[in-house]
Each structure stands twice: as C-alpha cells, then as structure tokens.
Design a protein around this motif. Structure first.
Motif, short mmCIF file in Angstrom:
data_model
loop_
_atom_site.label_atom_id
_atom_site.label_comp_id
_atom_site.label_asym_id
_atom_site.label_seq_id
_atom_site.Cartn_x
_atom_site.Cartn_y
_atom_site.Cartn_z
N ILE A 1 0.83 -1.20 0.00
CA ILE A 1 0.00 0.00 0.00
C ILE A 1 0.87 1.26 0.00
CG2 ILE A 1 -1.61 1.32 1.44
CD1 ILE A 1 -2.99 -1.38 2.06
N LEU A 2 1.98 1.19 0.68
CA LEU A 2 2.88 2.35 0.80
C LEU A 2 3.38 2.83 -0.56
CD1 LEU A 2 5.64 2.98 3.33
CD2 LEU A 2 6.39 2.56 1.00
N ILE A 3 3.79 1.91 -1.44
CA ILE A 3 4.39 2.31 -2.72
C ILE A 3 3.37 3.02 -3.62
CG2 ILE A 3 5.35 1.38 -4.88
CD1 ILE A 3 6.97 -0.60 -3.09
N PRO A 4 2.14 2.51 -3.79
CA PRO A 4 1.17 3.27 -4.59
C PRO A 4 0.87 4.66 -4.03
CG PRO A 4 0.44 1.00 -4.34
CD PRO A 4 1.62 1.17 -3.45
N ILE A 5 0.93 4.82 -2.71
CA ILE A 5 0.72 6.16 -2.12
C ILE A 5 1.85 7.09 -2.56
CG2 ILE A 5 0.78 7.44 0.06
CD1 ILE A 5 -0.89 5.15 1.29
N ALA A 6 3.08 6.61 -2.49
CA ALA A 6 4.22 7.43 -2.94
C ALA A 6 4.12 7.71 -4.43
CB ALA A 6 5.53 6.72 -2.61
N GLN A 7 3.68 6.74 -5.21
CA GLN A 7 3.54 6.92 -6.66
C GLN A 7 2.45 7.95 -6.99
OE1 GLN A 7 3.00 2.74 -7.57
NE2 GLN A 7 5.01 2.60 -8.54
N SER A 8 1.51 8.14 -6.05
CA SER A 8 0.45 9.13 -6.27
C SER A 8 0.90 10.55 -5.91
CB SER A 8 -0.80 8.76 -5.47
OG SER A 8 -0.67 9.13 -4.11
N GLY A 9 2.16 10.68 -5.47
CA GLY A 9 2.72 12.01 -5.20
C GLY A 9 2.81 12.40 -3.74
#
Length: 256
Positions: free
Chosen positions: A43-51
């Motif tokens: 979950i952490l990586i998609p949050i970072a990918q969303s900016g």
C-alpha cells in the motif's frame, strides 16, 4: 521470517479496494503520511507513486528488506518520497506530526494485549497533527467461522491458495490451520508452504506462524474514545458500505 517475507505478496494479496481507499485518504490528507505495519510496501508504494510523501514503520526486518528491494526499482522521484523505519507501533518516536496515520491490512491486530493496544493508540495520538486522522482496518470476528475452528477439528490443515515461487517458478501450495482462544481473543494461524517441482515432487516445506488478537466492534470504539479519538466513520468494506457482522471494520478516527 524470511520465507514469510519472500512469499508474502503472493498469498497476502489484500482486500478488494483497499489500496485505492488508502491512496485516496493519503491524497486528501496531503502528506506526510505515516503507515504502521507497512510490510513489503503493497500500500505504501502506490501512495508514494500518487505524489505523497510517506514514512513506513514495521518491526519485521525481513519485510522491510523486501520493501527496500521493491523501492530500489522505482523512479528516483518516487524513491525520495519513501522513508522506511524499523520500529514498534507501541513505542515509536518520530520528529514529525502527521495529518494521517494509517495501519492497513489488520496490522493493529498484531497488538496482543489491551495494554499494547492502548500504548499504540497513545503513541499514534501524540504523533498526529491537530485534527489529524487515524485510518485502519481489522477483520470483524465472524462467530460461525470461529466455531468451525474450535476443538480438535479446528487444527485440521486446509488448502488456502497456490502460486508460483518468485525465484524458481515452482508451484507453491499453501496449507493453513487456525485455532481460536476465545478467552484471550487470540487467533493462532499456521501456514505451511510446499514447493513442488515440475514432476510434482516436494522440493521443500516451510512453516510460518501468525498470532493476532481480534477486536469486537464496540470494544474498538471504546478503545479509540478512551485514547482521545473521536470516531468519524466505521465502514464494512472499502467501497464505504455499512458495517455488518463478519465484514471488515474500517475505522476513521480524528484526534480529539
């Protein structure tokens, strides 16, 4: 547990809509976000990918090692938004105050006593910015399912899932057994991973264990209120459907 971390993304695939739910919550909060029990970064990586800038905390070095491998393959700008820390959600200390702290995928249930739960909620409360929110999900104890795992028949191994070994490509069959301690509200889950070669011969057998303390709906509400939170919402699924017995408990609580 190295085997658990190696196979984690293949058998712990999350709940329908959970990634999108937490990404949207992080975008509304604006960051930085703190994720407790970040595991391998699902979950952490998609949050970072969303900016959004995000800090992940986990007490399992093997899980964090896996997360770091995944982060290393990302674009540099996404990597710079991610900070991973080894730590315990009961007693972490960070200099930031966060508009959002999350504990996705039932991470809160790794706290095995009421004292641990209160300690963690106190620590979370002190790390939230004014009016900051805590968002987390836990499973709701389903009495019929629990009844099926009581007594000697509860310990019977059942096939859970199968997948391909991430390194060898061999077939992995995961067998699972669960037992419930009703007085202590403890779930003991054991998983056995059997690796089979192309001939169907067993190459290896790996065991991993999981201990969780399940929490009932009003018990969780009281814990939150005792710890200085105001409950804003309780959902039963990640589409914001109503809570019902045996569904997920998805809590949104504000620092009061």
């Amino acid at each position: 547990n190295q085997a658990d971390a190696a196979f984690y993304d293949h058998y712990s695939t999350g709940l329908e809509g959970d990634v999108q739910f937490y990404v949207e919550a992080a975008q509304r909060a604006g960051g930085p976000v703190l994720e407790l029990g970040c595991g391998t970064g699902r979950i952490l990586i998609p949050i970072a990918q969303s900016g959004i800038q995000i800090i992940g905390l986990d007490r399992a070095p093997a899980m964090l090692s896996r997360a770091r491998q995944k982060v290393a393959s990302l674009n540099a700008d996404v990597q710079h938004r991610i900070h991973l820390n080894e730590g315990d959600m009961r007693k972490f200390s960070l200099p930031q105050r966060f508009p959002l702290i999350s504990a996705p995928y039932r991470a809160f249930l790794h706290l095995l006593t009421p004292k641990d739960q209160r300690q963690a909620l106190g620590c979370i409360h002190s790390h939230l910015a004014p009016n900051g929110r805590l968002i987390f999900n836990i499973f709701d104890p389903h009495l019929e399912t629990m009844a099926a795992h009581l007594g000697p028949l509860g310990a019977v191994l059942k096939k859970d899932t199968e997948f391909r070994h991430p390194d060898t490509g061999h077939r992995i069959i995961a067998w699972e057994t669960r037992q419930y301690d009703l007085e202590r509200q403890i779930l003991e889950q054991s998983t056995i991973f059997e690796e089979l070669d192309s001939e169907g011969q067993m190459r290896s057998r790996t065991h991993t264990g999981l201990t969780l303390r399940y929490v009932f709906r009003y018990e969780m509400r009281h814990l939150l209120e005792l710890s200085g939170f105001k409950v804003e919402a309780l959902y039963g699924d990640f589409q914001r459907g109503p809570f019902r017995h045996g569904s997920e408990q998805i809590w949104i609580a504000r620092k009061a």
